[in-house]
Design a protein around this motif. Structure first.
Motif, PDB file in Angstrom:
ATOM      1  N   TRP A 113      -3.843  -2.666  -3.168  1.00 32.04           N
ATOM      2  CA  TRP A 113      -3.434  -3.861  -3.912  1.00 32.04           C
ATOM      3  C   TRP A 113      -2.117  -3.683  -4.637  1.00 32.04           C
ATOM      4  CZ3 TRP A 113      -5.478  -8.036  -2.272  1.00 32.04           C
ATOM      5  CH2 TRP A 113      -6.701  -7.944  -1.603  1.00 32.04           C
TER       6      TRP A 113
ATOM      7  N   ASN B 193      -7.169  -6.846  -8.251  1.00 30.69           N
ATOM      8  CA  ASN B 193      -7.831  -6.020  -7.242  1.00 30.69           C
ATOM      9  C   ASN B 193      -7.539  -4.536  -7.427  1.00 30.69           C
ATOM     10  OD1 ASN B 193      -9.234  -7.346  -4.636  1.00 30.69           O
ATOM     11  ND2 ASN B 193      -7.854  -8.819  -5.581  1.00 30.69           N
TER      12      ASN B 193
ATOM     13  N   SER C  60     -13.149  -5.514  -5.191  1.00 32.83           N
ATOM     14  CA  SER C  60     -12.232  -4.455  -4.782  1.00 32.83           C
ATOM     15  C   SER C  60     -12.865  -3.084  -4.965  1.00 32.83           C
ATOM     16  CB  SER C  60     -10.932  -4.547  -5.583  1.00 32.83           C
ATOM     17  OG  SER C  60     -10.031  -3.535  -5.198  1.00 32.83           O
TER      18      SER C  60
END
Length: 484
Positions: free
Chosen positions: A169, A329, A389
């Motif tokens: 991310w 995330n 995530s």
């Protein structure tokens, strides 16, 4: 420390304390080098996927490509199909030829194919280049995750693995920011902007090759392939580097491993390990990987289309909505990751999957009712994927530490391939088709389906999940070459 020595049986069986020596090392610059040079793979994948997602509006409007929403979804599926096949092909080679030899080949394939995507002239050429770029990234997953886990001390393995996987991310944030630059530079048409973004992504991939020149082969891979003397030499080099930085090293504890020098993995051993010796772990791995792959790939690859089609967001502004989503995330694994080593794998994986599934279904209903505007939907996804995530990263952690060392890379590749094939390849194409209908109800059912998959995965984890926190890899899964 003990050099490898013949055990009973002459040279056919050797004793080695390589795993114990690696696991007792204090954290050092060497470990930072490992996670930087290898973990950057996830950043590249995040950059790649986000660029395609954030630029999909511009690619959709491209006068040279003229891709429909369905074709955008299909190119995303082509990338994932390439990742599946690349993972299987390169994963097999990684277990046979070593972690380090595959580093250059896979990242080079990724870099060339990504740059070539910027020169695509129609749907078929773009889809082909996306397929090849995915193959490079898929091959990276098996080699990289294997090496990271084999070089990081057991007490830090969970947190490190989650943060490295979560670094995807960081790449997503870079991709979102890069899309804003690519599509909003004064004087540069969006057509040239999105093409230039792919070319730059390929150049970044070439830089990774240079960083990896300084990493050794995995000593654990060497020792399980009969090369215990080389493994000992590599570990001595690592110990010397760490000792110069951290001072006298802690003593080595635990009994040495006794390994057959001539062991070679064959297909029957692989099948028996997956379906006879570890059937519960196989079921768990497929379930976790498929659920997270569907949710992430279906939603993230098509989020730009949701913003442009249902909320009228200009394609050049999509990156502003992707940026907070990407940051959240990364913060999920960063802030929750240590709990997977303390509270434990089983509890944390089940909780993060369950929370993600419930919130995903609720947000789908709110979307259908028109309760959420573009900012509200982005905030909802930002909250959901803070947990999702960490859950997705934990899926990769689970499959990469649950099986014997000799089959680690191909096991990662198999579960990544099955999970992505079951949940990922069809996801973007399905959501692209749902979005094409223009119906909020149709899109809502896609979100609800994703939420149900996450809840099923949570239930499976709660029932048969592993408690592998802070345990050596050789204790979690006994090496196939072990003769104790």
């Amino acid at each position: 420390m003990n050099a490898p020595r013949p055990a009973s049986g002459g040279d056919a069986v050797v004793e080695t304390d390589v795993p114990a020596r690696l696991d007792r090392l204090p954290w050092s610059r060497f470990h930072w080098l490992v996670i930087t040079a290898l973990g950057i793979t996830w950043i590249l994948d995040g950059l790649e996927v986000t660029l395609v997602g954030a630029l999909s509006g511009a690619i959709h409007e491209s006068p040279s490509l003229r891709l429909s929403s369905t074709e955008i979804g299909l190119t995303a599926s082509a990338y994932l199909a390439g990742a599946v096949l690349g993972a299987l092909f390169f994963g097999h080679l990684t277990d046979r030829l070593g972690r380090k030899k595959l580093f250059t080949a896979t990242v080079l394939l990724y870099a060339v194919a990504t740059a070539a995507s910027g020169f695509a002239w129609d749907f078929w050429s773009f889809a082909a280049f996306r397929f090849l770029a995915g193959a490079g990234i898929g091959g990276e997953y098996s080699a990289i995750n294997s090496a990271i886990q084999e070089l990081i001390p057991a007490r830090r393995r969970g947190y490190t693995d989650l943060v490295v996987n979560g670094s995807y991310w960081l790449g997503a944030a870079l991709g979102a920011g890069g899309s804003l630059v690519a599509l909003n530079i004064g004087g540069i048409p969006p057509e040239q902007g999105w093409r230039g973004a792919f070319i730059i992504g390929g150049v970044i991939g070439l830089v990774v090759i240079f960083l990896r020149r300084f990493l050794p082969e995995s000593p654990r891979w060497l020792m399980t392939h009969g090369r215990v003397e080389e493994a000992d030499l590599v570990v001595r080099g690592i110990e010397a580097r760490v000792e110069r930085e951290c001072g006298k090293l802690p003593p080595v504890t635990g009994l040495p491993l006794r390994l057959r020098r001539d062991h070679r993995l064959d297909m029957m051993q692989l099948v028996r390990s997956l379906f006879v010796h570890y059937p519960r772990r196989t079921t768990l791995g497929v379930t976790l990987m498929a659920a997270q792959a569907f949710c992430y790939n279906a939603i993230f690859f098509t989020y730009a289309l949701i913003l442009t089609k249902f909320y009228g967001i200009a394609s050049g502004d999509v990156g502003w909505f992707m940026l907070p989503f990407a940051i959240s995330n990364f913060l999920g694994p960063l802030l929750l990751g240590s709990l997977f080593d303390t509270v434990g794998r089983k509890t944390m994986i089940a909780a993060t999957y369950a929370l993600s599934g419930i919130l995903m279904a609720v947000s789908g209903l709110l979307f259908q009712q028109g309760t959420l505007d573009a900012v509200g939907l982005t905030l909802a996804w930002t909250a959901i994927f803070f947990f999702a995530s960490a859950a997705a990263s934990a899926a990769y952690l689970t499959v990469s530490e649950s099986f014997p060392l000799e089959m680690r890379a191909i096991a990662i590749a198999i579960f990544y391939a099955f999970g992505t094939a079951l949940g990922g390849i069809g996801g973007p194409a399905l959501f692209g088709a749902l979005i094409e209908t223009g119906s909020r109800i149709e899109v809502m059912w896609g979100y609800v389906f994703g939420g149900v998959l996450m809840l099923i995965a949570a239930a499976v984890e709660a029932a048969i999940g592993l408690k592998s926190e802070r345990r050596p890899l050789e204790e979690v899964a006994r090496p196939l070459s072990c003769c104790d």
